[in-house]
Design a protein around this motif. Structure first.
Motif, short mmCIF file in Angstrom:
data_model
loop_
_atom_site.label_atom_id
_atom_site.label_comp_id
_atom_site.label_asym_id
_atom_site.label_seq_id
_atom_site.Cartn_x
_atom_site.Cartn_y
_atom_site.Cartn_z
N TYR A 180 -55.59 118.01 86.80
CA TYR A 180 -55.92 117.91 88.22
C TYR A 180 -55.16 116.77 88.89
O TYR A 180 -54.67 116.91 90.01
N TYR A 181 -55.05 115.63 88.22
CA TYR A 181 -54.49 114.43 88.86
C TYR A 181 -53.02 114.16 88.56
O TYR A 181 -52.38 113.41 89.29
N LEU A 182 -52.50 114.74 87.50
CA LEU A 182 -51.11 114.49 87.16
C LEU A 182 -50.30 115.75 87.45
O LEU A 182 -50.81 116.86 87.37
N LYS A 213 -49.48 111.26 74.71
CA LYS A 213 -48.33 110.61 74.07
C LYS A 213 -47.34 110.08 75.11
O LYS A 213 -46.67 109.07 74.92
N ASP A 214 -47.26 110.76 76.25
CA ASP A 214 -46.34 110.39 77.32
C ASP A 214 -47.00 109.45 78.34
O ASP A 214 -46.62 109.40 79.49
N PHE A 215 -48.00 108.69 77.89
CA PHE A 215 -48.79 107.85 78.81
C PHE A 215 -47.92 106.88 79.60
O PHE A 215 -48.25 106.54 80.73
N ASP A 216 -46.81 106.40 79.01
CA ASP A 216 -45.93 105.45 79.71
C ASP A 216 -45.42 106.02 81.04
O ASP A 216 -45.13 105.27 81.97
N HIS A 217 -45.31 107.33 81.10
CA HIS A 217 -44.82 108.00 82.31
C HIS A 217 -45.79 107.81 83.49
O HIS A 217 -45.38 107.84 84.64
N PHE A 218 -47.08 107.63 83.19
CA PHE A 218 -48.11 107.54 84.23
C PHE A 218 -48.66 106.12 84.41
O PHE A 218 -49.27 105.82 85.42
N TRP A 219 -48.47 105.28 83.42
CA TRP A 219 -48.97 103.91 83.37
C TRP A 219 -48.23 103.04 84.38
O TRP A 219 -47.04 103.25 84.57
N PRO A 220 -48.82 102.10 85.08
CA PRO A 220 -50.17 101.57 84.93
C PRO A 220 -51.19 102.17 85.89
O PRO A 220 -52.36 101.80 85.85
N TYR A 271 -52.25 105.47 86.13
CA TYR A 271 -53.08 106.41 85.38
C TYR A 271 -52.92 106.20 83.89
O TYR A 271 -51.84 105.82 83.42
N LEU A 272 -53.99 106.48 83.15
CA LEU A 272 -53.91 106.51 81.70
C LEU A 272 -54.63 107.76 81.21
O LEU A 272 -55.85 107.84 81.29
N PRO A 273 -53.86 108.75 80.74
CA PRO A 273 -54.49 109.93 80.16
C PRO A 273 -54.94 109.62 78.73
O PRO A 273 -54.17 109.07 77.94
N ILE A 274 -56.21 109.96 78.42
CA ILE A 274 -56.71 109.74 77.07
C ILE A 274 -57.45 110.99 76.58
O ILE A 274 -57.85 111.84 77.36
N VAL A 275 -57.62 111.04 75.27
CA VAL A 275 -58.42 112.09 74.65
C VAL A 275 -59.89 111.79 74.92
O VAL A 275 -60.26 110.63 75.12
N HIS A 276 -60.71 112.81 74.94
CA HIS A 276 -62.15 112.58 75.10
C HIS A 276 -62.67 111.86 73.86
O HIS A 276 -62.30 112.20 72.74
N PRO A 277 -63.53 110.86 74.03
CA PRO A 277 -64.01 110.09 72.88
C PRO A 277 -65.10 110.79 72.06
O PRO A 277 -65.71 110.18 71.18
N SER A 278 -65.33 112.06 72.28
CA SER A 278 -66.34 112.82 71.55
C SER A 278 -66.06 112.86 70.05
O SER A 278 -64.90 112.92 69.63
N PRO A 279 -67.11 112.87 69.22
CA PRO A 279 -66.91 113.06 67.78
C PRO A 279 -66.20 114.37 67.46
O PRO A 279 -65.58 114.49 66.40
#
Length: 192
Positions: A128-130, A143-150, A152-160
């Motif tokens: 939605y945002y990127l 993995k491509d977080f540098d492209h959006f940083w600082p 935005y930071l895309p991360i995986v859901h912290p769910s087990p």
């Protein structure tokens, strides 16, 4: 009428309001960090406390903050893609309803002019945002977080449910989480 009441009164949310559920979000005006995830889980919906589950424990660890700081700091906002628990699917929860973010996010974000870091938890928020192609995967995006940083930071859901993903991708907790903790500490310590 404040936006919280408007969301509750929205015709699209009447079933939730009649069930006694409140919309789950937090948008304090002085917030510097915004977390956008999928939708609240059932425990979160029932308690009214954002990320109040095992996923939240891991998220707070990744951010380097306590539950108290997360819940009580006026510098951390949480605006999910949907404000209500969507129900169970075959695997995990149902996706957020379409149109919720389109309708409410612009107003909520406009009320928080000092956001300096938006953490996008999971592929729904990321797409939605990127500006991502339809074929984008969560792993490639994170993995491509540098492209959006600082901003935005895309991360995986912290769910087990993502423990296998985390084992296959140790670089996330080894490389990205330390940078995230530093940035969060910096933003929480500023008194601008």
């Amino acid at each position: 009428m404040i936006i919280f009441d408007e969301i509750k009164a929205d015709r699209a949310n009447m079933a939730y309001t009649k069930a006694g559920w409140d919309p789950i979000f937090s948008a304090p005006a002085p917030a510097k960090i915004l977390i956008i995830g999928q939708a609240p889980g059932l425990k979160v919906q029932e308690t009214g406390t954002m990320w109040n589950d095992i996923s939240g424990d891991r998220l707070w660890d990744w951010l380097g903050v306590s539950k108290q700081t997360f819940c009580e700091s006026e510098k951390i906002a949480v605006v999910p893609m949907d404000f209500y628990y969507p129900g169970k699917a075959k695997s995990g929860d149902k996706p957020p309803r379409k149109g919720v973010a389109d309708k409410w996010h612009p107003r909520l974000l406009a009320a928080m002019p000092d956001i300096q870091l938006t953490i996008l938890v999971g592929l729904y928020a990321q797409k939605y945002y990127l500006d991502l192609p339809k074929s984008a995967t969560l792993t490639a995006t994170v993995k491509d977080f540098d492209h959006f940083w600082p901003k935005y930071l895309p991360i995986v859901h912290p769910s087990p449910r993502n423990n296998i993903w985390l084992k296959k991708n140790p670089w996330f907790e080894e490389e990205i989480v330390p940078d995230l903790r530093k940035r969060v500490a910096q933003l929480l310590s500023t008194e601008e």
